[in-house]
Design an enzyme around this catalytic site. Structure first.
Site, PDB file in Angstrom:
ATOM      1  N   GLY A   8       0.820  -1.213   0.000  1.00  6.03           N
ATOM      2  CA  GLY A   8       0.000   0.000   0.000  1.00  6.03           C
ATOM      3  C   GLY A   8       0.849   1.256   0.000  1.00  6.03           C
ATOM      4  O   GLY A   8       0.500   2.278   0.591  1.00  6.03           O
ATOM      5  N   LEU A  10       1.406   3.488  -2.116  1.00  2.00           N
ATOM      6  CA  LEU A  10       0.895   4.687  -2.805  1.00  2.00           C
ATOM      7  C   LEU A  10      -0.266   5.316  -2.039  1.00  2.00           C
ATOM      8  O   LEU A  10      -0.872   6.272  -2.509  1.00  2.00           O
ATOM      9  CB  LEU A  10       0.451   4.331  -4.233  1.00  2.00           C
ATOM     10  CG  LEU A  10       1.605   3.902  -5.158  1.00  2.00           C
ATOM     11  CD1 LEU A  10       1.060   3.442  -6.503  1.00  2.00           C
ATOM     12  CD2 LEU A  10       2.603   5.038  -5.358  1.00  2.00           C
ATOM     13  N   GLY A  11      -0.573   4.807  -0.869  1.00  6.58           N
ATOM     14  CA  GLY A  11      -1.687   5.326  -0.066  1.00  6.58           C
ATOM     15  C   GLY A  11      -1.286   6.543   0.739  1.00  6.58           C
ATOM     16  O   GLY A  11      -0.174   7.060   0.609  1.00  6.58           O
ATOM     17  N   GLN A  12      -2.225   6.999   1.610  1.00  6.80           N
ATOM     18  CA  GLN A  12      -1.979   8.241   2.369  1.00  6.80           C
ATOM     19  C   GLN A  12      -0.750   8.118   3.264  1.00  6.80           C
ATOM     20  O   GLN A  12       0.097   9.018   3.290  1.00  6.80           O
ATOM     21  CB  GLN A  12      -3.210   8.564   3.252  1.00  6.80           C
ATOM     22  CG  GLN A  12      -3.061   9.894   3.993  1.00  6.80           C
ATOM     23  CD  GLN A  12      -4.064  10.102   5.104  1.00  6.80           C
ATOM     24  OE1 GLN A  12      -4.724   9.159   5.551  1.00  6.80           O
ATOM     25  NE2 GLN A  12      -4.170  11.327   5.578  1.00  6.80           N
ATOM     26  N   ASP A  34       2.418  -1.739  -4.552  1.00  7.67           N
ATOM     27  CA  ASP A  34       1.009  -1.342  -4.517  1.00  7.67           C
ATOM     28  C   ASP A  34       0.289  -2.055  -5.656  1.00  7.67           C
ATOM     29  O   ASP A  34       0.921  -2.656  -6.523  1.00  7.67           O
ATOM     30  CB  ASP A  34       0.837   0.182  -4.630  1.00  7.67           C
ATOM     31  CG  ASP A  34      -0.452   0.667  -3.942  1.00  7.67           C
ATOM     32  OD1 ASP A  34      -0.377   1.477  -3.001  1.00  7.67           O
ATOM     33  OD2 ASP A  34      -1.548   0.183  -4.339  1.00  7.67           O
ATOM     34  N   ILE A  35      -1.011  -1.991  -5.658  1.00  9.49           N
ATOM     35  CA  ILE A  35      -1.790  -2.746  -6.653  1.00  9.49           C
ATOM     36  C   ILE A  35      -1.759  -2.058  -8.012  1.00  9.49           C
ATOM     37  O   ILE A  35      -2.120  -2.620  -9.031  1.00  9.49           O
ATOM     38  CB  ILE A  35      -3.244  -2.933  -6.148  1.00  9.49           C
ATOM     39  CG1 ILE A  35      -3.942  -4.044  -6.937  1.00  9.49           C
ATOM     40  CG2 ILE A  35      -4.019  -1.612  -6.204  1.00  9.49           C
ATOM     41  CD1 ILE A  35      -5.109  -4.667  -6.247  1.00  9.49           C
ATOM     42  N   ASP A  52      -0.748  -7.304  -5.411  1.00 10.01           N
ATOM     43  CA  ASP A  52      -2.090  -7.428  -4.835  1.00 10.01           C
ATOM     44  C   ASP A  52      -1.901  -8.255  -3.576  1.00 10.01           C
ATOM     45  O   ASP A  52      -1.505  -9.424  -3.651  1.00 10.01           O
ATOM     46  CB  ASP A  52      -3.009  -8.151  -5.840  1.00 10.01           C
ATOM     47  CG  ASP A  52      -4.388  -8.448  -5.234  1.00 10.01           C
ATOM     48  OD1 ASP A  52      -5.312  -8.754  -6.010  1.00 10.01           O
ATOM     49  OD2 ASP A  52      -4.527  -8.374  -3.991  1.00 10.01           O
ATOM     50  N   TYR A 141     -14.825  -2.418   9.333  1.00  9.95           N
ATOM     51  CA  TYR A 141     -13.450  -1.922   9.488  1.00  9.95           C
ATOM     52  C   TYR A 141     -12.947  -2.188  10.903  1.00  9.95           C
ATOM     53  O   TYR A 141     -11.840  -2.675  11.109  1.00  9.95           O
ATOM     54  CB  TYR A 141     -13.428  -0.432   9.194  1.00  9.95           C
ATOM     55  CG  TYR A 141     -12.095   0.254   9.277  1.00  9.95           C
ATOM     56  CD1 TYR A 141     -11.822   1.153  10.310  1.00  9.95           C
ATOM     57  CD2 TYR A 141     -11.121   0.050   8.309  1.00  9.95           C
ATOM     58  CE1 TYR A 141     -10.605   1.814  10.375  1.00  9.95           C
ATOM     59  CE2 TYR A 141      -9.896   0.713   8.369  1.00  9.95           C
ATOM     60  CZ  TYR A 141      -9.652   1.594   9.403  1.00  9.95           C
ATOM     61  OH  TYR A 141      -8.447   2.259   9.465  1.00  9.95           O
ATOM     62  N   LYS A 145      -9.948  -4.493  12.237  1.00  8.59           N
ATOM     63  CA  LYS A 145      -8.831  -3.953  13.017  1.00  8.59           C
ATOM     64  C   LYS A 145      -8.646  -4.698  14.331  1.00  8.59           C
ATOM     65  O   LYS A 145      -7.539  -5.043  14.725  1.00  8.59           O
ATOM     66  CB  LYS A 145      -9.018  -2.452  13.271  1.00  8.59           C
ATOM     67  CG  LYS A 145      -8.823  -1.579  12.032  1.00  8.59           C
ATOM     68  CD  LYS A 145      -7.454  -1.810  11.409  1.00  8.59           C
ATOM     69  CE  LYS A 145      -7.205  -0.941  10.182  1.00  8.59           C
ATOM     70  NZ  LYS A 145      -5.942  -1.270   9.504  1.00  8.59           N
TER      71      LYS A 145
HETATM   72  C1  VAH Z   1     -10.719   6.051   8.506  1.00  9.23           C
HETATM   73  N1  VAH Z   1      -8.697   7.381   8.308  1.00  9.23           N
HETATM   74  O1  VAH Z   1     -11.328   7.106   8.595  1.00  9.23           O
HETATM   75  C2  VAH Z   1      -9.205   6.091   8.734  1.00  9.23           C
HETATM   76  C3  VAH Z   1      -8.864   5.908  10.194  1.00  9.23           C
HETATM   77  C4  VAH Z   1      -9.393   6.574  12.555  1.00  9.23           C
HETATM   78  C5  VAH Z   1      -9.780   6.688  11.117  1.00  9.23           C
HETATM   79  O2  VAH Z   1      -8.802   4.581  10.572  1.00  9.23           O
HETATM   80  O3  VAH Z   1     -11.251   5.003   8.256  1.00  9.23           O
END
Ligand code: VAH
Length: 311
Positions: A8, A10-12, A34-35, A52, A141, A145
């Site tokens: 990842g 190329l991500g933030q 990155d993908i 990937d 999400y 996590k």
């Molecule tokens: C999101 N930027 O908004 C992420 C982060 C705490 C937020 O995990 O999903």
């Protein structure tokens, strides 16, 4: 850390972490994956491979090819996208994580992946959220996590993999905008302040969430990975935060630089519900005590720097 493979990239987080690590460890020692491929410095400034993360064999082959001793696994779908596509999120976020942990186990790599304040849920204490507390997230999400934290701790306890993680708050940066997150409003507001001197927030007034400026996040990753393991009572994952803000508090700070800036609201019920299930402010005491975590940027210092850089 001598040979670091980043997924990842190329991500933030990845786009800035790759550049930082290449400066610290040498371009050829940081393999960005990155993908997709772009013409960014991440691709042009050192080794880059298409990966990937759901392809475990390719991940293993690349880590072996570059003799990786550290895997920083960042590739994942963020909270809002995960809520819209929960099964895709489970397969990508958990499938990618298992592949990265397995590769680390087989090749003896140190391992880092970010967790999030999203790992907490509505039954978690909202203020000064402790390092060890109730974690019943109500988003896909968050399930990803908290599962990822447990799995990473399992790989440490069962296989001796040196796994470490951080529960990141919303991250604010000006290089690569985040995609599909709930806290993205706190990045968009600065871009819009410069461009239009106004912003319509999809997160409602009085909705507090933890945030951190990207330079502090990158330092936290490096400092945790370089920390003496003898001092670590926790591993996956440490609470880290720099500030607790709401749309109106960011607005007040921006107005010190752009007095005519105005904020309005058009609340998105999905992302508002996600935000309300998360803490208002978490306690970073364990990170401070076990590896010296310290954020350099508060809201005022971050706002001044963001507006300066975006101008
Ligand atoms: C999101 N930027 O908004 C992420 C982060 C705490 C937020 O995990 O999903």
């Amino acid at each position: 850390m001598k040979n670091i493979l980043i997924t990842g990239a190329l991500g933030q987080i990845g786009s800035e972490l790759t550049i930082k690590l290449r400066k610290e460890y040498g371009n050829d020692h940081v393999i960005a994956t990155d993908i997709r491929e772009t013409d960014s410095d991440v691709v042009k400034g050192g080794p880059f491979e298409i990966l990937d993360v759901t392809d475990g064999q390719k991940m293993y082959d690349l880590a072996k090819k570059y003799n990786a001793d550290t895997i920083i696994h960042l590739a994942a779908l963020l909270s809002a996208t995960a809520e819209a596509k929960p099964l895709l999120a489970w397969n990508l976020n958990m499938g990618g994580l298992v592949n990265a942990l397995e590769t680390s186990r087989e090749l003896g790599c140190q391992f880092f992946t970010p967790s999030s304040i999203g790992a907490f849920g509505p039954t978690t204490p909202k203020d000064q959220t402790p390092q060890d507390t109730i974690m019943r997230p109500t988003t896909m999400y968050g399930v990803n996590k908290v599962s990822g934290e447990l799995l990473s701790d399992y790989y440490y306890q069962k296989f001796g993999v040196d796994t470490r993680g951080l529960r990141f708050p919303g991250l604010i940066s000006y290089e690569t905008p985040p995609g599909g997150g709930t806290t993205d409003y706190a990045v968009e507001i600065y871009y819009e302040a410069i461009k239009n001197k106004s912003y319509t927030s999809y997160i409602g007034e009085g909705t507090y969430m933890d945030m951190m400026y990207m330079p502090d996040a990158l330092n936290a990753i490096v400092n945790l990975l370089e920390a003496d393991p003898a001092n670590l009572k926790h591993r996956n994952s440490f609470n880290v935060s720099a500030m607790s803000v709401a749309p109106e508090t960011i607005t007040k700070e921006i107005q010190k630089h752009i007095p005519e800036f105005t904020l309005s609201y058009d609340v998105d019920p999905v992302r508002q519900a996600i935000a309300e299930s998360w803490p208002d402010g978490i306690d970073s005491a364990a990170a401070k005590a076990e590896w010296g975590f310290k954020a350099e940027y508060d809201l005022a210092k971050m706002t001044a720097d963001m507006l300066e850089k975006l101008k």
